[in-house]
Write a protein that holds these residues in place. Structure first.
Motif, PDB file in Angstrom:
ATOM      1  N   GLU A 195       0.829  -1.330   0.052  1.00 32.18           N
ATOM      2  CA  GLU A 195       0.124  -0.024   0.201  1.00 32.18           C
ATOM      3  C   GLU A 195       0.753   1.196  -0.015  1.00 32.18           C
ATOM      4  O   GLU A 195       0.460   2.348  -0.520  1.00 32.18           O
ATOM      5  CB  GLU A 195      -0.991   0.072   1.170  1.00 32.18           C
ATOM      6  N   GLU A 196       2.078   1.215   0.332  1.00 31.36           N
ATOM      7  CA  GLU A 196       2.939   2.087   0.605  1.00 31.36           C
ATOM      8  C   GLU A 196       3.217   2.819  -0.892  1.00 31.36           C
ATOM      9  O   GLU A 196       2.904   3.965  -1.032  1.00 31.36           O
ATOM     10  CB  GLU A 196       4.375   1.493   1.040  1.00 31.36           C
ATOM     11  N   PHE A 197       3.274   2.003  -1.888  1.00 31.85           N
ATOM     12  CA  PHE A 197       3.630   2.453  -3.198  1.00 31.85           C
ATOM     13  C   PHE A 197       2.445   3.151  -3.631  1.00 31.85           C
ATOM     14  O   PHE A 197       2.379   4.380  -4.375  1.00 31.85           O
ATOM     15  CB  PHE A 197       3.876   1.186  -4.025  1.00 31.85           C
TER      16      PHE A 197
ATOM     17  N   TYR B 115       1.524   6.992  -2.377  1.00 27.66           N
ATOM     18  CA  TYR B 115       2.308   8.111  -3.365  1.00 27.66           C
ATOM     19  C   TYR B 115       1.216   8.587  -4.196  1.00 27.66           C
ATOM     20  O   TYR B 115       0.861   7.664  -5.180  1.00 27.66           O
ATOM     21  CB  TYR B 115       3.488   7.440  -3.872  1.00 27.66           C
TER      22      TYR B 115
END
Lengths: 404, 142
Positions: B7-9, B12
């Motif tokens: 989910e980090e990606f 952004y």
């Protein structure tokens, strides 16, 4: 394109899915009663057949296998269950700094409940020191929990030696073998292990199902109240379709898979060594999981590598602090003595039966320009690292459980 | 371990990813008029920003960044916001302005991975110190 994050989780094998489907569609009984109706009986046969397959895989009897919801629950049941059941004998527990959170946090919780916990250091390769372990054993030590293989750096602990020491002293020994299960054989007849954690989703089975091996005669208290399922140790209707899938995953595991995984990993290592400089591997060079390669790419940061690789279709992991919401770096990389500016460059590649040499070629082909690009504008130079104003040494050497 | 395809990606913004993929003004300037170095030991990002000033205007700016996607994207964005500006204008550039120009950053990245504006301010301080004839600060190797 390649999925190279199999130490995280694996793709469910089609044969596993096929084996599970009838237990979702038709045999939806609860396996509760041997003399019940036919849906129950068929479900129970599926569950017991899976138990038998699991038992055979570690050379034990089906009775010693308890199904759980996975690694976390198995670790909780093993550690808490054994600590509570044996607290009349003592309240001292030993574990090590590179264990997974479900081990470390369970130990931490026990500490709050009046148990004494010793967390062993590991060396630069992630190995526990047998001499140190022996020295920490006290007359009131009731349990030692040391993992078989580490999922971040792949290091394999000397569980045979540990089991010898604990069994001679009447101390229970639990090992979390989630990462090593089937990849490194375990024989419960030749190694005196008392409890073993393993799960399905690391071996191409479904998520949400795991097991705990409990040697006959081991005193264990259940940690959840309810009915009589799973020898009263794990109340609640087990996930039968998942258990059947777990059994199938074990059944279809090929005897030559560890050798194939090792060959593929060596191929990757050689390719990387030939094409990237200032690269170091983490974990023990020889005593390690066949399918796992973890490395530090110097001067650059793991999350940026990971995102770049993800955009190109390659899934890997990093222990970099930048990639976690809490901004805490990997506790394993910290335990092997890597300061954060170095562990920031960590990348883990973990393989499975579905990976090919072509994928490795493509991965290296994507990684090399990624590294070159990020290094081009890195303020760090070869051999140079941060000069922090604060003294970060204390932080790294702290081995209190609170820091984990 | 933290994983790919996370989910980090996806937290952004497109602008962050765009800046990360094609960052501008990356590298160093030989004989700069000001240098600002910032690093955060907690999360580990580290960057060094160089400016070249002529007639009170930032005529060249470059940055070297060690860090995550957010660190690289904010570095690139900051240099673009400062390029061609007067020193006085550049002094008004803040972390928040940089984050806003990127349509925002994930909350946990706001502090430790958004250091370029701070490096810019340090480079300007260094430039002003040098202009007064003091010895350059922050110019040492890390």
């Amino acid at each position: 394109m390649a999925y190279l994050d199999n130490a995280n989780s694996t793709r469910v094998d089609d044969r596993v899915i096929e084996a599970m489907l009838p237990y979702l569609r038709e045999h939806y009984g609860t396996a509760g009663m041997e003399l019940g109706h036919s849906r129950d009986v068929t479900a129970m046969r599926g569950l017991e057949n899976a138990r038998k397959i699991l038992a055979q895989s570690i050379n034990t009897e089906p009775l010693t296998i308890v199904f759980t919801s996975g690694q976390t629950e198995s670790n909780n049941l093993a550690i808490r269950g054994a600590a509570l059941a044996n607290s009349d004998k003592g309240k001292h527990v030993i574990t090590c700094a590179t264990e997974v959170m479900s081990v470390l946090q369970t130990c931490k919780a026990l500490e709050k409940e009046g148990f004494d916990v010793d967390v062993l250091d590991v060396d630069q390769y992630g190995l526990v020191d047998i001499a140190q372990l022996t020295k920490r054993i006290r007359s009131d030590t009731i349990l030692v929990s040391i993992q078989h293989a580490n999922g971040e750096i792949g290091t394999v602990q000397p569980i045979e030696e540990i089991a010898k020491i604990t069994s001679q002293r009447g101390i229970l020994f639990h090992t979390d073998a989630t990462q090593s299960y089937l990849k490194i054989p375990i024989d419960t007849k030749t190694t005196p292990l008392d409890m073993i954690t393993f799960d399905a989703h690391h071996i191409h089975g479904p998520k949400g199902i795991g097991a705990l091996y409990i040697r006959k005669g081991t005193r264990l208290q259940r940690i959840m109240e309810g009915g009589d399922e799973e020898r009263r140790l794990r109340p609640g209707v087990p996930d039968i379709p998942a258990a059947v899938g777990f059994g199938k995953a074990v059944e279809v595991w090929g005897g030559n898979e560890p050798a194939q995984l090792l060959a593929l990993r060596k191929y990757l290592e050689q390719k990387l060594a030939g094409q990237l400089t200032e690269l170091r591997s983490t974990g023990h060079p020889v005593k390690r999981l066949p399918n796992l390669y973890s490395m530090i790419v110097e001067q650059i940061e793991g999350e940026s590598m990971l995102v770049q690789l993800d955009m190109e279709g390659f899934a890997v992991s990093t222990g970099s602090a930048c990639s976690s919401k809490t901004l805490q770096g990997s506790h394993v990389l910290k335990a092997i003595g890597l300061p954060p500016e170095i562990s920031h460059g960590s990348v883990r590649v973990s393989l499975s039966r579905f990976n090919t040499k072509q994928e490795i070629d493509a991965f290296v082909q994507a990684l090399v320009p990624t590294v070159e690009r990020l290094r081009e504008f890195s303020p760090l130079r070869r051999g140079e690292y941060f000069a922090y104003e604060s003294n970060s040494e204390d932080e790294h050497q702290d081995e209190k459980l609170d820091e984990v | 371990m933290n994983r790919g395809s996370s989910e980090e990606f996806h937290t952004y913004t497109d602008k962050v990813i765009e800046q990360f993929r094609k960052p501008q003004n990356m590298g160093r300037i030989e004989n700069p008029d000001g240098v600002g170095t910032v690093g955060n030991p907690v999360c580990g990002d580290m960057l060094r920003l160089f400016i070249k000033v002529k007639n009170g205007i930032i005529e060249d700016i470059k940055v070297e960044t060690f860090g995550c996607v957010a660190a690289i994207a904010t570095s690139s964005m900051t240099t673009q916001m400062a390029m061609g500006k007067t020193i006085e204008e550049a002094k008004t550039i803040t972390r928040k302005m940089v984050a806003d120009a990127l349509d925002g950053l994930p909350p946990h990245k706001m502090h430790c991975s958004n250091l370029a504006a701070e490096a810019l301010q340090k480079a300007i301080e260094d430039y002003e110190r040098r202009a007064k004839g003091d010895k350059p600060a922050n110019a040492q190797e890390p």
